[in-house]
Design an enzyme around this catalytic site. Sequence first.
Site: not given
Ligand SMILES: Nc1ncnc2c1ncn2[C@@H]1O[C@H](COP(=O)(O)OP(=O)(O)OP(=O)(O)O)[C@@H](O)[C@H]1O
Ligand SMILES: [Mg+2]
Length: 751
Positions: A13, A16, A433, A635, A639
Amino acid sequence: MDNLTVKLQGMSCASCASSIEQAIKSVPGVIECNVNFGMEQASIQYDSQKTSLATIQATVDAAGYKALPLPEMAADEDDNDRKNRKSESQNLQRKLWTAGIISILLVVGGIPAMTGLHLPFIPAWLHNFWLQLVLTAPVQFWCGKSFYIGAWKALKRRVATMDTLIALGTSAAYFYSVFVTFFPGLFIAQGLNSSVYYEVAASVVALILLGKTLENLAKGETSEAIRKLMGLQAKTARIVRNGQELEVPLAQVEIGDIVQVRPGEQIPVDGEVIEGYSTIDEAMVTGESLPVKKQIGDEVIGATINKTGSFKFRTTRIGKDTFLAQIVKMVQDAQGSKAPIQKLADEVTGWFVPAVIAVALATFIIWFNATGNITLATVTMVEVLIIACPCALGLATPTAVMVGTGKGAENGILIKGAESLELAHKIQVIVLDKTGTLTEGKPTVTDFVTIKGTANSNELKLLKFAASVERNSEHPLGEAVVRYGEFQEVILTDVKDFEAIAGSGVRGVVEGKSIALGTLRWMQELGFDTDYLELRAKAWESASKTVVWMAVEGKIEAILGIADALKPSSARAVKALQKLGLEVVMLTGDNRTTAESIAHAVGIDRIFAEVRPDQKAAKIQALQAQGKIVAMVGDGINDAPALAASDVGIAIGTGTDVAIAASDITLISGDLQGIVTAIQLSRATMRNIRENLFFAFIYNIAGIPIAAGILYPIFGWLLSPIIAGGAMAFSSVSVLTNALRLRKFQPKYIT
Ligand SMILES: Nc1ncnc2c1ncn2[C@@H]1O[C@H](COP(=O)(O)OP(=O)(O)OP(=O)(O)O)[C@@H](O)[C@H]1O
Ligand SMILES: [Mg+2]
Ligand SMILES: [Cu+]
């Protein structure tokens, strides 16, 4: 730190379970231990430098139980498990039959004496005390042996379990009767009646064995979810070796093998399509009901069913690494974990048994002093001991958790532990997100504008620079730019000094020129003049597009508009969550205008935009600081900290492994409706657990005073000890039946 799961034997039970847990926890080097009574497993976290499996096994042995290592492969374990369970249940059945038949004989034999009727078909010798003594002995000492063993083990640990109650109760009934059988004169001389209670001892044992048998049946039923999942696996694969197709058993498939799949066939293991295309029904694994199109380069999942086309794929994951095997492992772990509410139940069991023994003794003393009737005193004491048995209490939570997590898996929701399952029904704020969660996460470049137009094929040159730099980025936006560049057939070149600035953008040097791609804010921080294209950019943002700014040698040269389609399920899911009474918030690194435009499209009022990846977790904590229970859905890799910081982290299964690892719940398909289902499931499971606890307690609470004879002075009512035993067995049965009701759970679509 290492993790270990062991199979436990010899538990009767919940108390235990808690004493094994205490014993294992006391081993130096053990960090955490969780014993699940329903699964008969312990999951242990330990430091392999300080202790070992052997030490832990020895400790469990010393406590009076057995711990066996779980074999690695889920399938083997299932076989072994089944064999063990079978011999155990056969043994139990033999005992149940013996105890059952003898109890019926004794009860029937007692009818004439009890009712005073003369029933010719019941021979008088059936009521012979000596015959009863002999008949009851095997029931008491063979069928009921496990109760004595359990009680003895408990005594050695100075605790009392439900075995203690049963052993004490039935022994009291039996030995009292033996005493009467040997010395009836003693009782008659005192003017007491010389009744015996052999049938009580026997039928209580029989009833408890019946309860145990039903419990085992139910336990088999609940792991059905896992068996169903494992049954999905294909048995063979048709592989192509040296240009020849041959069918081999699954175990012989290796990573890198080429597998041929025909229409209607099952996909044996995970892999990547290398030839042909088809549509595949992935419902059994992802819960996604529509068939999914697959072409060269796409991933296929083992156990899913090929529909229309014929194709070849290269295997990427086999054996226990396949998606399906990992799901099975996760569900098993979750089913074995302990919900916080169960800790409460365990604690209650811990003090309940000793308290009952005290009440039973008090009952005996009071009745004996008040009436001088030792028979009455003994019978009431036996009743108290038997009706109070808390066995149903130990079943209340684990059974519901098992069914609940299994149900989740069936609906494409993987719940990592009972704790998340319990917490999910308390969620007040749900943070979503944007990219990849609300949207498809497959951004595409839709617009491209350069300042100097097409002069000297300037446009293509800039695109070449942009795509070359972005090729080094893992960001989905980067990938979108590369794809667009490839589509325009620009030739990518080498990049020097590449650098990614999280939440801002990327930069690098191409053909001696320094290139930067990223947000408007970043460009302004770098001191670049953005005036010229700002109006155009605003217009794109208002249309839900993300604008990537491009600077060459410190001067803005172009902007790219990137669109990411909303998932078809997003708006409906957001509405359903709001109807469930949750506050829905959007969290994104993207700029405010784009974020607002998307939030508006799905019906979200509150947004956090332009949040850098390292601030996402802080946003969650800020909400928690307001006393809210917060769930985060995401995702991406960026995040993960937020998922870990939230009370319930929900990862999208189509997302990154990092996000899935950091989360508590994984939605296998990308469909956000899964969040709604998870919350509904959590609510249903918690309701079920509360009902179970009620059923487990009500019999005890209501039964003890009646058993103690409270109603006797008033109405002359005294429970028959047989009824006490029956009530106890019935409380277990009602708990199990109720838990199994949860199997009918169906996700409700709120519109
Ligand atoms: N490799 C890249 N080339 C061009 N712009 C970029 C790049 N990485 C980030 N950015 C710019 O920075 C911003 C913020 O990026 P971040 O990865 O924080 O968020 P996200 O992917 O746009 O949005 P979420 O937070 O919803 O995933 C983007 O919206 C983009 O404008
Ligand atoms: Mg993103
Ligand atoms: Cu019991």
